[in-house]
Structures are given as structure tokens and as C-alpha cells.
Design a protein around this motif. Structure first.
Motif, short mmCIF file in Angstrom:
data_model
loop_
_atom_site.label_atom_id
_atom_site.label_comp_id
_atom_site.label_asym_id
_atom_site.label_seq_id
_atom_site.Cartn_x
_atom_site.Cartn_y
_atom_site.Cartn_z
N ASP A 56 26.65 6.11 17.58
CA ASP A 56 27.10 6.33 18.97
C ASP A 56 28.33 5.50 19.31
OD1 ASP A 56 25.85 3.86 18.95
OD2 ASP A 56 24.97 4.09 20.94
N GLN A 57 28.81 4.69 18.35
CA GLN A 57 30.03 3.92 18.59
C GLN A 57 31.21 4.43 17.75
OE1 GLN A 57 29.94 -0.32 19.04
NE2 GLN A 57 27.86 -0.35 19.83
N ALA A 58 31.01 5.53 17.07
CA ALA A 58 32.11 6.12 16.29
C ALA A 58 33.18 6.63 17.26
CB ALA A 58 31.59 7.25 15.43
N VAL A 59 34.42 6.38 16.93
CA VAL A 59 35.54 6.83 17.76
C VAL A 59 36.30 7.91 17.01
CG1 VAL A 59 37.72 6.15 18.84
CG2 VAL A 59 35.75 4.60 18.93
N ARG A 60 36.43 9.06 17.64
CA ARG A 60 37.11 10.18 16.98
C ARG A 60 37.73 11.10 18.01
NH1 ARG A 60 34.50 14.18 12.34
NH2 ARG A 60 36.47 15.13 11.72
N GLY A 61 38.89 11.61 17.71
CA GLY A 61 39.54 12.54 18.62
C GLY A 61 40.87 13.01 18.07
N SER A 62 41.64 13.66 18.90
CA SER A 62 42.97 14.13 18.49
C SER A 62 43.90 14.07 19.68
CB SER A 62 42.90 15.56 17.94
OG SER A 62 42.49 16.45 18.96
N ILE A 63 45.18 14.01 19.39
CA ILE A 63 46.20 13.99 20.45
C ILE A 63 47.48 14.62 19.92
CG2 ILE A 63 46.85 11.63 19.79
CD1 ILE A 63 47.80 11.20 22.66
N VAL A 64 48.15 15.35 20.78
CA VAL A 64 49.47 15.89 20.43
C VAL A 64 50.49 14.82 20.79
CG1 VAL A 64 51.17 17.70 20.84
CG2 VAL A 64 48.74 18.27 20.85
N LEU A 65 51.12 14.23 19.80
CA LEU A 65 52.09 13.17 20.05
C LEU A 65 53.30 13.74 20.78
CD1 LEU A 65 51.98 11.29 16.62
CD2 LEU A 65 50.89 10.62 18.76
N PRO A 66 53.74 13.08 21.85
CA PRO A 66 54.85 13.63 22.66
C PRO A 66 56.14 13.87 21.88
CG PRO A 66 54.32 11.35 23.29
CD PRO A 66 53.22 11.82 22.41
N GLN A 67 56.37 13.06 20.83
CA GLN A 67 57.59 13.22 20.03
C GLN A 67 57.31 13.86 18.66
OE1 GLN A 67 60.64 12.66 21.12
NE2 GLN A 67 59.94 11.93 23.11
N GLY A 68 56.10 14.39 18.49
CA GLY A 68 55.75 15.02 17.22
C GLY A 68 55.59 14.00 16.10
N THR A 69 55.34 14.50 14.89
CA THR A 69 55.14 13.60 13.75
C THR A 69 56.31 13.59 12.77
OG1 THR A 69 54.09 15.35 12.44
CG2 THR A 69 52.64 14.00 13.80
N GLY A 70 57.24 14.54 12.95
CA GLY A 70 58.36 14.63 12.02
C GLY A 70 57.99 15.32 10.73
N LYS A 71 56.77 15.87 10.70
CA LYS A 71 56.29 16.53 9.48
C LYS A 71 56.04 18.00 9.76
CE LYS A 71 52.41 16.50 6.22
NZ LYS A 71 51.06 15.96 5.93
N SER A 72 56.45 18.85 8.80
CA SER A 72 56.16 20.27 8.90
C SER A 72 54.72 20.49 8.47
CB SER A 72 57.12 21.06 8.00
OG SER A 72 56.82 22.43 8.05
N VAL A 73 53.92 21.12 9.33
CA VAL A 73 52.49 21.27 9.07
C VAL A 73 52.13 22.72 8.76
CG1 VAL A 73 50.18 21.00 10.06
CG2 VAL A 73 51.97 19.34 10.60
N ARG A 74 51.41 22.92 7.65
CA ARG A 74 50.92 24.25 7.30
C ARG A 74 49.49 24.39 7.85
NH1 ARG A 74 53.10 27.73 3.94
NH2 ARG A 74 51.12 28.40 3.04
N VAL A 75 49.29 25.46 8.62
CA VAL A 75 48.01 25.65 9.29
C VAL A 75 47.28 26.88 8.75
CG1 VAL A 75 46.90 26.08 11.53
CG2 VAL A 75 48.91 24.59 11.40
N ALA A 76 46.02 26.67 8.37
CA ALA A 76 45.16 27.78 7.94
C ALA A 76 44.12 28.03 9.03
CB ALA A 76 44.47 27.45 6.62
N VAL A 77 43.88 29.30 9.33
CA VAL A 77 42.93 29.65 10.39
C VAL A 77 41.87 30.62 9.87
CG1 VAL A 77 42.64 30.70 12.68
CG2 VAL A 77 44.68 29.34 12.19
N PHE A 78 40.61 30.26 10.13
CA PHE A 78 39.50 31.16 9.85
C PHE A 78 39.19 31.93 11.12
CE2 PHE A 78 38.89 28.29 6.31
CZ PHE A 78 38.34 29.09 5.32
N ALA A 79 39.51 33.20 11.14
CA ALA A 79 39.25 34.04 12.31
C ALA A 79 39.29 35.50 11.87
CB ALA A 79 40.30 33.79 13.40
N GLN A 80 38.75 36.36 12.71
CA GLN A 80 38.79 37.79 12.41
C GLN A 80 39.09 38.58 13.68
OE1 GLN A 80 34.97 39.00 10.83
NE2 GLN A 80 33.82 37.67 12.20
#
Length: 231
Positions: A56-80
Motif C-alpha cells: 500500500d506504499q508503492a508509488v506508481r504513475g505516469s506523466i506527460v513531461l511538458p518539454q517531452g523526453t527528446g526520444k522518438s517512441v514506438r507505440v504498439a496498441v492491442f485493440a480491434q
């Protein structure tokens, strides 16, 4: 190797390990010392005052950095169906379902982020042993399991980073590249720290954010004065 060690010793000599540096000065020092032949990443290490053994003390999340990461990201999506079309229009690099799962089982992993719709998790769940160790398993807590695949894909492409505590209660995350300006790195760092602060577990007592340091891929760590983040 000797040359690397010599270079590292020079870098160590430029940093006072006992000092807390104002954020702008710390980031400038990191940039000035990022002398490798490639565009080094700038990484943050945040030591949290939590009991990492308690779930219950694990810290986890995500955020879109305002200036980006400078890295090109390849995204895979599972959807139909309609969701798959939305993912493609949003800029996903790979879209599939059971066919994509079979490719991954066969060892084809040419992506940096995996997003899945909730109904696709029955397929993705079979890939835990492959995706899990690589930190690629979709998770609703970080926005990678979502009905709104358009937003999820755009966030991933825009510089979304995931953060989570390790077994020692430390969060490690990339906030950009050495080629970024000090101001851009500072903005990303403040956004990350703010997100980590908002993720504080209710059961966590005492000082939450204990230590904060920044470093580059080939550089040394520089401790940051947290008070300077409020300025």
C-alpha cells in the motif's frame, strides 16, 4: 577502459558530493559534464521515505513531461475494430490483437510502449512473462490500459514517462536529453516531482521526499536542493 575511468574521475572532481545544488546550477553542471559522443539522457533519482515492502506504499504513475523526453517512441496498441482504427489515426506504430500477441511470443519486440483496451487484456495477459520483465506490461495506473486509445497514444508520443518505486523505495526516471536547455530540464523535473508528491501513499509517515539527484548517462550524480524547486 582506462580512458573512461580517467574521464569519470575528472567528472567526480567537479561535483561536491556533500552539497545540495540549486536546481538550475545542478542541471547546468550535468549538461556541461555530458561530454560523451552521443546525446546523453538526463536522469532523476528520487529517494522516498516509504516502506517499499508494503504494497500500500508503492508509488506508481505516469506523466506527460511538458518539454517531452527528446526520444522518438514506438507505440504498439492491442485493440480491434473501431478502437484499432482510432489508434492508427492517433499515430500508433503497430496495431493488432491476437496476431500481434503471436509476433511477440515469437520474439518480435520492436516498440517502446504497449497500450491495450480493457477487452484486449485477456490476450495481453498471456504475454506477462515476456512484457513484464521489460516494463512493457500495460497497466491502468499509468494510463496504458484505456478505452480512449487516441489520448493514450498521443500521450505516449508526446513524452509520457512512467515512474515507480523499486525495492529500495527509489524512483528513477528520465527527464530529457543533455541537448535540452536548463530551463526545459527544470520544467520537466518540477513536473515529475509534483506528480510523485501527488502520488504519496496515505499510509506513508515522516519525510516523504528524502533525497533528489540528477545525472546524465555517463556522468556523476548531483544532489538537488529541493527548496529550489519551489522557486
Amino acid at each position: 577502459m582506462a580512458q573512461t575511468s580517467k574521464r569519470y574521475k575528472v567528472l567526480v572532481g567537479k561535483v561536491d558530493r556533500t552539497r545540495l545544488y540549486p536546481v538550475q546550477e545542478a542541471l547546468k553542471l550535468i549538461k556541461d559534464n555530458a561530454t560523451a559522443k552521443f546525446n546523453e539522457s538526463v536522469d532523476v533519482s528520487i529517494n522516498l521515505g516509504i516502506d517499499a515492502k508494503k504494497s500500500d506504499q508503492a508509488v506508481r504513475g505516469s506523466i506527460v513531461l511538458p518539454q517531452g523526453t527528446g526520444k522518438s517512441v514506438r507505440v504498439a496498441v492491442f485493440a480491434q475494430g473501431e478502437r484499432a482504427e482510432q489508434a492508427k489515426q492517433a499515430g500508433a506504430d503497430i496495431v493488432g490483437f491476437e496476431d500481434l500477441a503471436n509476433e511477440i511470443k515469437g520474439g518480435k519486440i520492436d516498440f517502446d510502449v504497449v497500450i491495450a483496451t480493457p477487452d484486449a487484456m485477456r490476450v495481453v495477459g498471456q504475454l506477462g512473462q515476456v512484457l513484464g520483465p521489460r516494463g512493457l506490461m500495460p497497466n491502468p495506473k499509468v494510463g496504458t490500459v484505456a478505452q480512449d486509445v487516441t489520448t493514450a497514444v498521443k500521450n505516449a508520443k508526446a513524452g509520457q514517462v512512467q515512474y515507480r518505486t523499486d525495492k529500495a523505495g527509489i524512483v528513477q526516471c528520465t527527464i530529457g536529453r543533455a541537448s535540452f536547455t536548463v530551463d526545459a530540464l527544470a520544467e520537466n523535473l518540477k513536473a515529475l516531482v509534483d506528480a510523485v508528491n501527488k502520488s504519496k501513499p496515505a499510509s506513508s509517515k515522516g519525510i516523504y521526499l528524502k533525497k533528489l539527484s540528477v545525472s546524465s548517462t555517463m556522468g556523476v550524480g548531483v544532489r538537488v536542493d529541493q527548496a529550489s524547486l519551489q522557486q
